[in-house]
Each structure stands twice: as C-alpha cells, then as structure tokens.
Design a protein around this motif. Sequence first.
Motif, PDB file in Angstrom:
ATOM      1  N   GLY A  53      33.835  43.268  50.009  1.00 39.16           N
ATOM      2  CA  GLY A  53      33.012  43.496  51.154  1.00 39.16           C
ATOM      3  C   GLY A  53      31.545  43.336  51.005  1.00 39.16           C
ATOM      4  O   GLY A  53      30.928  43.731  51.983  1.00 39.16           O
ATOM      5  N   LEU A  54      31.295  42.764  49.834  1.00 39.01           N
ATOM      6  CA  LEU A  54      29.759  42.556  49.790  1.00 39.01           C
ATOM      7  C   LEU A  54      29.356  41.323  50.597  1.00 39.01           C
ATOM      8  O   LEU A  54      30.097  40.484  50.983  1.00 39.01           O
ATOM      9  N   ASP A  55      28.163  41.394  50.743  1.00 40.52           N
ATOM     10  CA  ASP A  55      27.452  40.469  51.677  1.00 40.52           C
ATOM     11  C   ASP A  55      26.758  39.461  50.959  1.00 40.52           C
ATOM     12  O   ASP A  55      25.550  39.224  50.979  1.00 40.52           O
ATOM     13  N   GLY A  56      27.669  38.641  50.418  1.00 38.65           N
ATOM     14  CA  GLY A  56      27.406  37.368  49.601  1.00 38.65           C
ATOM     15  C   GLY A  56      26.666  37.895  48.203  1.00 38.65           C
ATOM     16  O   GLY A  56      25.870  37.091  47.325  1.00 38.65           O
ATOM     17  N   SER A  57      26.584  39.233  47.825  1.00 36.16           N
ATOM     18  CA  SER A  57      25.840  39.378  46.412  1.00 36.16           C
ATOM     19  C   SER A  57      26.930  39.810  45.348  1.00 36.16           C
ATOM     20  O   SER A  57      26.475  40.421  44.434  1.00 36.16           O
ATOM     21  N   GLY A  58      28.122  39.207  45.471  1.00 35.93           N
ATOM     22  CA  GLY A  58      29.067  39.542  44.367  1.00 35.93           C
ATOM     23  C   GLY A  58      29.067  38.589  43.286  1.00 35.93           C
ATOM     24  O   GLY A  58      28.066  38.001  43.294  1.00 35.93           O
ATOM     25  N   ASP A  59      30.041  38.492  42.240  1.00 39.71           N
ATOM     26  CA  ASP A  59      30.101  37.874  41.171  1.00 39.71           C
ATOM     27  C   ASP A  59      30.011  36.220  41.477  1.00 39.71           C
ATOM     28  O   ASP A  59      30.556  35.814  42.539  1.00 39.71           O
ATOM     29  N   GLN A  60      29.436  35.272  40.729  1.00 41.19           N
ATOM     30  CA  GLN A  60      29.514  33.916  40.616  1.00 41.19           C
ATOM     31  C   GLN A  60      30.704  33.800  39.961  1.00 41.19           C
ATOM     32  O   GLN A  60      30.514  33.837  38.694  1.00 41.19           O
ATOM     33  N   THR A  61      31.726  33.318  40.474  1.00 44.04           N
ATOM     34  CA  THR A  61      33.039  33.293  39.880  1.00 44.04           C
ATOM     35  C   THR A  61      33.083  32.049  38.819  1.00 44.04           C
ATOM     36  O   THR A  61      33.871  32.133  38.081  1.00 44.04           O
ATOM     37  N   SER A  62      32.072  31.090  38.848  1.00 45.68           N
ATOM     38  CA  SER A  62      32.140  30.069  38.084  1.00 45.68           C
ATOM     39  C   SER A  62      31.732  30.808  36.603  1.00 45.68           C
ATOM     40  O   SER A  62      32.106  30.135  35.664  1.00 45.68           O
ATOM     41  N   GLN A  63      30.986  31.568  36.717  1.00 43.47           N
ATOM     42  CA  GLN A  63      30.459  32.223  35.489  1.00 43.47           C
ATOM     43  C   GLN A  63      31.206  33.619  34.925  1.00 43.47           C
ATOM     44  O   GLN A  63      31.202  34.139  33.693  1.00 43.47           O
ATOM     45  N   ALA A  64      31.985  34.020  36.037  1.00 41.83           N
ATOM     46  CA  ALA A  64      32.871  35.106  35.758  1.00 41.83           C
ATOM     47  C   ALA A  64      34.232  34.926  36.182  1.00 41.83           C
ATOM     48  O   ALA A  64      34.631  35.449  37.124  1.00 41.83           O
ATOM     49  N   PRO A  65      34.863  34.194  35.600  1.00 40.15           N
ATOM     50  CA  PRO A  65      36.202  33.976  35.817  1.00 40.15           C
ATOM     51  C   PRO A  65      37.399  34.788  35.886  1.00 40.15           C
ATOM     52  O   PRO A  65      38.245  34.888  36.627  1.00 40.15           O
ATOM     53  N   PHE A  66      37.146  36.253  35.210  1.00 38.95           N
ATOM     54  CA  PHE A  66      37.851  37.324  35.103  1.00 38.95           C
ATOM     55  C   PHE A  66      37.943  37.780  36.557  1.00 38.95           C
ATOM     56  O   PHE A  66      39.097  38.385  36.774  1.00 38.95           O
ATOM     57  N   THR A  67      36.861  37.660  37.317  1.00 36.15           N
ATOM     58  CA  THR A  67      37.010  38.261  38.402  1.00 36.15           C
ATOM     59  C   THR A  67      38.020  37.661  39.417  1.00 36.15           C
ATOM     60  O   THR A  67      38.854  38.134  40.156  1.00 36.15           O
ATOM     61  N   VAL A  68      38.172  36.219  39.467  1.00 36.77           N
ATOM     62  CA  VAL A  68      39.249  35.484  40.255  1.00 36.77           C
ATOM     63  C   VAL A  68      40.547  36.020  39.743  1.00 36.77           C
ATOM     64  O   VAL A  68      41.561  36.187  40.491  1.00 36.77           O
ATOM     65  N   GLN A  69      40.752  36.122  38.218  1.00 33.35           N
ATOM     66  CA  GLN A  69      41.934  36.305  37.704  1.00 33.35           C
ATOM     67  C   GLN A  69      42.407  37.805  38.368  1.00 33.35           C
ATOM     68  O   GLN A  69      43.573  38.107  38.585  1.00 33.35           O
ATOM     69  N   SER A  70      41.497  38.755  38.290  1.00 31.17           N
ATOM     70  CA  SER A  70      41.874  39.959  38.747  1.00 31.17           C
ATOM     71  C   SER A  70      42.208  40.059  40.139  1.00 31.17           C
ATOM     72  O   SER A  70      43.189  40.875  40.581  1.00 31.17           O
ATOM     73  N   LEU A  71      41.421  39.425  41.000  1.00 31.03           N
ATOM     74  CA  LEU A  71      41.738  39.443  42.425  1.00 31.03           C
ATOM     75  C   LEU A  71      43.191  38.651  42.462  1.00 31.03           C
ATOM     76  O   LEU A  71      44.142  39.187  43.590  1.00 31.03           O
ATOM     77  N   ALA A  72      43.550  37.644  41.850  1.00 31.95           N
ATOM     78  CA  ALA A  72      44.763  37.000  42.006  1.00 31.95           C
ATOM     79  C   ALA A  72      45.993  37.859  41.580  1.00 31.95           C
ATOM     80  O   ALA A  72      46.950  37.816  42.134  1.00 31.95           O
ATOM     81  N   SER A  73      45.550  38.700  40.420  1.00 33.64           N
ATOM     82  CA  SER A  73      46.760  39.664  40.003  1.00 33.64           C
ATOM     83  C   SER A  73      46.892  40.867  41.071  1.00 33.64           C
ATOM     84  O   SER A  73      48.179  41.160  41.339  1.00 33.64           O
ATOM     85  N   TRP A  74      45.858  40.964  41.690  1.00 34.83           N
ATOM     86  CA  TRP A  74      45.820  42.309  42.618  1.00 34.83           C
ATOM     87  C   TRP A  74      46.492  41.862  43.967  1.00 34.83           C
ATOM     88  O   TRP A  74      47.612  42.234  44.512  1.00 34.83           O
ATOM     89  N   LEU A  75      46.310  40.312  44.525  1.00 39.03           N
ATOM     90  CA  LEU A  75      46.933  39.939  45.541  1.00 39.03           C
ATOM     91  C   LEU A  75      48.522  39.626  45.193  1.00 39.03           C
ATOM     92  O   LEU A  75      49.262  39.691  46.098  1.00 39.03           O
ATOM     93  N   LYS A  76      48.910  39.199  44.069  1.00 36.29           N
ATOM     94  CA  LYS A  76      50.457  39.024  43.606  1.00 36.29           C
ATOM     95  C   LYS A  76      51.235  40.222  43.899  1.00 36.29           C
ATOM     96  O   LYS A  76      52.344  40.224  44.131  1.00 36.29           O
TER      97      LYS A  76
END
Length: 375
Positions: A53-76
Amino acid sequence: MNVLLQRIASLVLGLAVAAGAADGSAATQRVKDLASVDGVRTNQLVGYGLVVGLDGSGDQTSQAPFTVQSLASWLKQLGITLPPGANPQLKNVAAVAVHAELPAFIKPGQTIDITVSSIANAKSLRGGTLLVTPLRGLDGQVYAVAQGNLIVNGFGAQANDGSKVTINVPTSGRVPNGATVERAVPSSFAAGDSLALSLHSADFTTATRLAARINQELGADSAAAVDATSVRVRAPADANQRVAFVSLLENLELDPGEAAARVIINSRTGTVVIGDHVRVSPAAVSHGSLTVTIKEEQRVSQPNALSQGGTTVTVPDSSIDVQQKASRMFLFEPGVSLDEIVRAVNQVGAAPGDLVAILEALQQAGALHAQLIVI
C-alpha cells in the motif's frame, strides 16, 4: 491464611505506613530500583514480512529480487500463481524486518507493540500496511503474529533535479499492539524453595546490605549474598504467597553501596562526568593554549608608468600571527574534593577539551585517584 502469609501482609502494611512517615532520604532506594528477580526477563522476537500500500516509495524490485519472490510465495499460499518468467515491477511493496520484545508472564491473546524497518531500498514506509508476519524466538518457535497499519514519524520528499529533504527516518515505523501473542514462555518463577535477586550493578557492599536488610525483616538466614550481583532468598512454594512475597521484597528500602571513583569521558561529544569520590593528590597544574594564525592574500603588482614591457601580475602576501593566552597555575591540595576540582578548572576558563587534557595529565602523574574511562 497461614502464618507466613499473615506475616507478609503485616510487613507490607508496615512498609506502607513507614513510607508515608519517612522523610525521603535521597540515598535510600527501593529494592525494585536496585535489583530484579532472576529469571523474570523479556525475550526478543523477530520476523520477516511485507509492507504493502505504499505510494510509489517501495522497493526497486530490480535491485531487491527477494521482494518479488516473497510476494510470489505469499500469493501462492492464497492460491494465486504468477506466470512463469513473470517479473512484476512493483513500487508499492517493501520487504521489512519486524521485531518486538515479549514481556515476562505475558499470556496468549494479549498484544505487544512491534517495530517495522525496511531491509531493502524502499524510500518510505509511510501509509503502508504490514501483512501477517509470524514472529519467532531464537529457538525457532512462533510466539506472536503481527499485522497492522504503520505509524511512521519520518517524512521525505525528492525533486526531479535530485534535491531532497528528509525529516527523521521514514523507513522505520511502529504498530502499537500490532502483534498477538500465540505462545507463552515457560517461567521458573514458582519453581524451587528460593529465588534470586540480581543487582543491576554489581557491588559487594550493596549485595551484603541487601541480604542484611531482608534478614532484618524476615528473620535470620532468610537471605544470603551469593556474589556481587546475586542474593538468594528463601521463598514460599505457593504461587499466590510467592507473588506477595516478591511484592514485599521490592518495597524494602536500603542504602546501596557508593560507586567507585570514576571519571567518564565521552571522546565524541566532549562530555566529562566526575564522580563524587574522585580525589587528587597534591599537584600543581598550568594549562595554556597557543594559537597560530596564517593569513594569505593576493595583491596586484603593476609596472611603473614609464616602464616598457611590464605586465600586471598577482603576488601572494602572507602574514603569520602567534598568540598565547595567559594561563595561571593552580594547586591541588591533598584530598581535593569534586567541588574544588571544578572550581579550580573554571578559574582558568578550561573548556571540556582542556579538562580532558588536565585529567589525563593528572593520571599520568599519579595524582588522580580514580578510574579514567574513555567511551
């Protein structure tokens, strides 16, 4: 109510009456301010989670790939599977570390405060919501579950030209009562026929006086000092009686042992703290300062009006000024007290840095009778 419980109740009442009539000596302290019951302690919890719910101030996923991995695991876990090779570029999600302290005797169903901190490159957590995050102890067991809206005191703003303003820390926040306790920590408080009081600061004199004070109230051989930190006290086995017993011990008052003579110097801030028992042997001190000022200016040199082929050039003009402040020598008499040390140093106008130099010189001369501690 048995005899022991009656005695505890009468002593508690007597202490309350005495406290109301006491004159409030500054040296007297309560046991609860000097010591804690051995085994009654907090435990640290930590977890890894996602703030959304952040207003565009979240992680830059290109430099923090584990953020996308964590989100994918949570969605699964919710039955949603991302297509193979998908790499969503998210700006409203941040990976965070969640930590909290689990108080002693807290029970399942109660809530505790949590602190959330960014661990990637999010710019701010303001306006974010922490998703369900299990909090584990060092034994790997889940003791609490955290979730909630973050309160972030920091604020940051950045312009397109790269200029930015940051107030406090926007990448860390808190959630009051944000975690629900799921597991209680086993306690040995009611085990055995005795308990131990652990002093916050180790001191043989205080430990001896504490044991003597307890024996004075509860009878001989009720307490014994084990070492400079611990005092073991015989305690009732019944849980209800033991709680009342500890209440009695906490409200006992005694005069703790006086601290050792120390001089504490903070080398970063220049703060100097001198203890009351610091003494100085006879010594004469003279402290002055030498200031050297070098000033350099550029002057213009022009040729004479009738000269031929001359050019205008700049030449350096340097000046050196040396100033030495007048300093007075002051004498420390035998057994000088703290008040006299401060007065003597103030008379010569010594700054904190000068005071540090004077104290170090006194110690090297063997005239300072105290521990000189630099932090």
